[in-house]
Design a protein around this motif. Structure first.
Motif, short mmCIF file in Angstrom:
data_model
loop_
_atom_site.label_atom_id
_atom_site.label_comp_id
_atom_site.label_asym_id
_atom_site.label_seq_id
_atom_site.Cartn_x
_atom_site.Cartn_y
_atom_site.Cartn_z
N GLN A 149 1.41 0.67 -5.75
CA GLN A 149 2.34 -0.46 -5.83
C GLN A 149 3.13 -0.59 -4.54
O GLN A 149 3.66 0.38 -4.01
N LYS A 150 3.14 -1.81 -3.99
CA LYS A 150 3.89 -2.11 -2.77
C LYS A 150 4.72 -3.37 -3.02
O LYS A 150 4.59 -4.02 -4.05
N VAL A 151 5.57 -3.70 -2.05
CA VAL A 151 6.39 -4.90 -2.15
C VAL A 151 5.94 -5.92 -1.12
O VAL A 151 5.84 -5.61 0.07
N SER A 152 5.63 -7.11 -1.57
CA SER A 152 5.23 -8.20 -0.68
C SER A 152 6.44 -9.09 -0.42
O SER A 152 7.20 -9.42 -1.33
N HIS A 153 6.62 -9.50 0.84
CA HIS A 153 7.77 -10.31 1.25
C HIS A 153 7.30 -11.71 1.68
O HIS A 153 6.20 -11.86 2.20
#
Length: 303
Positions: A2-6
């Motif tokens: 899981q990563k965070v997309s901006h």
């Protein structure tokens, strides 16, 4: 993983240009990875290690590294600490940034530390290395931050709200005003007890001063298995009111967008293949395109 997309949008001194169009033009002059390499800053170099060109969007994987850089080592089971360089033909990866552009809209996810200035500089310096600079490349990527956009994002419903509370006493008093008295409200009683424990009698002046630095958070959410379908919309109305207040907040919408006070940054969690060192290119590009599609449906990308 899981990563965070901006999400970011390119801002120009004048209208009518597209960063994606400039990048595609530069890529025509850089058919191989070695052709994309440029000096980023000091001893740090960067290159486009992977590209994914589709109709209407461009995917790039920028890698940053220091040529001849070394890393620390420790003897396994021993006391010797030393350093070693990368094997011949390789360098140690500092940061990897996957990004997808549609016109002047950008979604990105990074392994390592990055910021808006670095994203802008990576693209601008790559363009400059291919002879595209000056007035043709004067842009900066910035978060979106307007009220209309926020309202559109919240229309889908809100899953949870984390609200930073600057004072337990104030929050408890407001709850008491709404529900009768603090003694009638279990929630209000809890807040008042916590406030008395932190700021109550018997505290030294130093302790009271230290207590003023304690940060508190109220978490508002619901169990999606049993809650009414109206609950996300009720939370949406509350979320709009919270964004007008002085406290920090974190709003998570039904479709996974995360909104905070820091310029109302739009970001969402995505699942991509890979690990803490690097992400799988196809998985990252696909997840970023899905983010842009969702943001487009929610009106975020409208001019």
């Amino acid at each position: 993983m899981q990563k965070v997309s901006h999400y970011r949008r390119a801002m120009w001194p004048t209208e009518g240009r597209s960063v994606e169009q400039l990048i595609r033009r530069a890529l025509l002059n850089a058919p191989a990875v070695s052709d994309t390499k440029f000096r980023y800053n000091g001893d740090v170099s960067a290159q486009v290690t992977a590209r994914d060109l589709q109709q209407g969007s461009t995917g790039l994987y920028f890698t940053l590294f220091a040529e001849g850089g070394e890393t620390g080592t420790v003897e396994n089971g021993g006391a010797r600490v030393g350093r070693t360089g990368a094997p011949p033909g390789t360098e140690f990866l500092k940061t990897g940034v996957h990004m997808v552009m549609e016109g002047n809209h950008l979604a990105y996810v990074a392994n390592g530390q990055t910021n808006d200035g670095q994203i802008t500089r990576l693209l601008a310096q790559f363009l400059a290395s291919k002879g595209i600079e000056g007035a043709d490349a004067q842009f900066v990527y910035l978060p979106r931050s307007n009220r209309r956009e926020l309202e559109r994002l919240l229309r889908v419903g809100v899953k949870s709200v984390d609200l930073g509370v600057s004072s337990f006493l104030v929050a408890a008093q407001e709850l008491a005003d709404e529900t009768g008295t603090a003694h009638d409200s279990g929630f209000g009683r809890t807040l008042f007890r916590a406030a008395r424990g932190i700021f109550g009698r018997g505290r030294s002046p130093q302790e009271v001063e230290a207590a003023a630095d304690i940060e508190a958070t109220l978490h508002l959410g619901f169990d999606g298995r049993s809650a009414s379908q109206l609950v996300p919309q009720v939370l949406s109305t509350l979320a709009l009111q919270i964004t007008d207040g002085p406290d920090e907040f974190k709003i998570v919408t039904q479709d996974g967008n995360i909104i905070t006070r820091d310029k109302l940054v739009i970001k969402r969690e995505v699942n991509v293949d890979g690990d803490e060192i690097s992400l799988e290119n196809a998985s990252a590009f696909s997840a970023l395109r899905d983010c842009l599609a969702d943001w487009g449906r929610n009106g975020v990308m409208e001019e």
